[in-house]
Design a protein around this motif. Sequence first.
Motif, PDB file in Angstrom:
ATOM      1  N   VAL A 102      -8.446 -59.731 -23.003  1.00 23.89           N
ATOM      2  CA  VAL A 102      -9.673 -59.703 -23.722  1.00 23.89           C
ATOM      3  C   VAL A 102      -9.930 -58.031 -23.510  1.00 23.89           C
ATOM      4  O   VAL A 102      -9.970 -57.459 -22.521  1.00 23.89           O
ATOM      5  N   ALA A 103     -10.264 -57.169 -24.681  1.00 17.79           N
ATOM      6  CA  ALA A 103     -10.393 -55.758 -24.500  1.00 17.79           C
ATOM      7  C   ALA A 103     -11.881 -55.472 -24.181  1.00 17.79           C
ATOM      8  O   ALA A 103     -12.812 -55.743 -25.134  1.00 17.79           O
ATOM      9  N   GLN A 156     -20.571 -58.114 -25.269  1.00 17.96           N
ATOM     10  CA  GLN A 156     -19.776 -57.872 -23.821  1.00 17.96           C
ATOM     11  C   GLN A 156     -20.936 -57.369 -22.749  1.00 17.96           C
ATOM     12  O   GLN A 156     -21.296 -56.344 -22.858  1.00 17.96           O
ATOM     13  N   MET A 157     -21.144 -58.367 -21.652  1.00 26.52           N
ATOM     14  CA  MET A 157     -21.978 -57.977 -20.721  1.00 26.52           C
ATOM     15  C   MET A 157     -21.143 -57.616 -19.286  1.00 26.52           C
ATOM     16  O   MET A 157     -20.083 -58.014 -19.038  1.00 26.52           O
ATOM     17  N   GLY A 158     -21.991 -56.851 -18.770  1.00 25.66           N
ATOM     18  CA  GLY A 158     -21.650 -56.293 -17.398  1.00 25.66           C
ATOM     19  C   GLY A 158     -22.509 -56.847 -16.256  1.00 25.66           C
ATOM     20  O   GLY A 158     -23.838 -56.813 -16.840  1.00 25.66           O
ATOM     21  N   ILE A 159     -22.298 -57.487 -15.180  1.00 16.66           N
ATOM     22  CA  ILE A 159     -23.369 -57.874 -14.341  1.00 16.66           C
ATOM     23  C   ILE A 159     -22.875 -57.051 -13.107  1.00 16.66           C
ATOM     24  O   ILE A 159     -21.701 -57.224 -12.430  1.00 16.66           O
ATOM     25  N   ASP A 160     -23.761 -56.462 -12.387  1.00 14.74           N
ATOM     26  CA  ASP A 160     -23.523 -55.575 -11.222  1.00 14.74           C
ATOM     27  C   ASP A 160     -24.698 -55.568 -10.232  1.00 14.74           C
ATOM     28  O   ASP A 160     -25.831 -56.243 -10.627  1.00 14.74           O
ATOM     29  N   GLU A 161     -24.515 -55.286  -8.991  1.00 18.19           N
ATOM     30  CA  GLU A 161     -25.761 -55.446  -8.109  1.00 18.19           C
ATOM     31  C   GLU A 161     -25.653 -54.032  -7.477  1.00 18.19           C
ATOM     32  O   GLU A 161     -24.798 -53.336  -7.209  1.00 18.19           O
ATOM     33  N   ILE A 162     -27.149 -53.663  -7.313  1.00 12.29           N
ATOM     34  CA  ILE A 162     -27.388 -52.193  -6.512  1.00 12.29           C
ATOM     35  C   ILE A 162     -28.124 -52.707  -5.118  1.00 12.29           C
ATOM     36  O   ILE A 162     -29.174 -53.301  -5.420  1.00 12.29           O
ATOM     37  N   TYR A 163     -27.872 -51.955  -4.253  1.00 17.48           N
ATOM     38  CA  TYR A 163     -28.700 -52.167  -3.143  1.00 17.48           C
ATOM     39  C   TYR A 163     -29.709 -51.138  -2.906  1.00 17.48           C
ATOM     40  O   TYR A 163     -29.503 -50.034  -3.214  1.00 17.48           O
ATOM     41  N   LEU A 164     -31.014 -51.458  -2.894  1.00 18.91           N
ATOM     42  CA  LEU A 164     -31.798 -50.715  -2.987  1.00 18.91           C
ATOM     43  C   LEU A 164     -32.378 -50.084  -1.603  1.00 18.91           C
ATOM     44  O   LEU A 164     -33.359 -49.309  -1.653  1.00 18.91           O
TER      45      LEU A 164
END
Length: 379
Positions: free
Chosen positions: A328-329, A123-131
């Motif tokens: 989906v859990a 199970q993957m997570g994709i996120d973005e972060i502003y630097l």
Amino acid sequence: MRRKAGTQKRICSGCGKHVAEIHEVVEREVRDLPWSEYRATVVVELCRVRCPDCGPRMEKVAQLPSKAPFSKRFEEAVGQACESAAASQVGRRFGLAASTVRAIDMRYLTRWESTRRRPALKQMGIDEIYLGKSGKFITVVSNLETGEPLWFGHERKKETIDEFFRSQLSPLQRTRIQAACIDMWPAFKSSLEQWAPQCAIIYDKFHIMQHANKAIDEVRRAEFFRQGGWRRKIVKGKRWLLLTRWVNLTEDKQQDLNRLFRLNRRLMKAYLMKESLERLWQQPSETKAVTYLTNWIRQLRWQRLPAFEKFAHMLLDHSEGILNYYRVAVRFGVVEAINGNIRLLLHRGRGYKNLRYLLLKAQRMAAAKTEFVAFRIAA
Ligand SMILES: [Zn+2]
């Protein structure tokens, strides 16, 4: 410090083989753990071996892991201190420059990382972060089961995620991914469809509520400009209050908001809409969730909240992925926690020009579940 007589064969640092022949004997000074209140320097007698494959090479000694003038246990003490404090703080404690501390920490984390097992990514997570303005966006890929970040990529394009799949996973590993929690960002979706078509895409609550907050903020700004004079003053400075959930506000702050709502009904409606959306994830079944979402969108009629109407369209377009939550859990809140940890690191560390260092730090933080000790720098 000198080796006991008798242990003859040395290890070549070039190839790792045992070599008997000695080229020359040298001395090296390294900083070691302090003795009482004294700084301790150890002089170590070392051999350069004459390796049949590599030629003259320094012997390999486990206690001296790098060319830097520090013993392994000294580096470990510095690395451990870095887990709970900023580099500048650790530097002051050990009498080292912050840049030296960061270099030691990087080696410490690299050694730690090389010895660990990597669990399969399901199970993957994709996120973005502003630097910030100079660093722009980075994309963070994480393992939702272990709660740790796996990879950082520059920007947040489809090519960014493509790069992750290409460089980090084998074709077999790609087929093992069952679910991905992502933001409603078309670039992420199209990359997942290409590289892991079997995986269920879930638009998670954290990201959706971020969009809800954006909509509230738009309403707030529109109201600020729409109203003049003293009413404008009431809207001013209420951003944080409007973005905070009611349950997380103290009584005075709730009163502040109530005062604002008495004067501005549109802001109140927007706030109530955001608050009630949370319950979309507390429905007993998917069917109930569909009904809930439909009713939520219906409530927007005649409210003159264009920001929310736009947001509602977005929800409708992505409803399949939102409702996947009921099929989906996955562990929710993980993406949010990882995001929070990275922000904390960025906030404390300042100089994370090296993304690899930031990633190692975040991984170590997730593995150790350490929390940053807040330091108040003396002014
Ligand atoms: Zn060799």
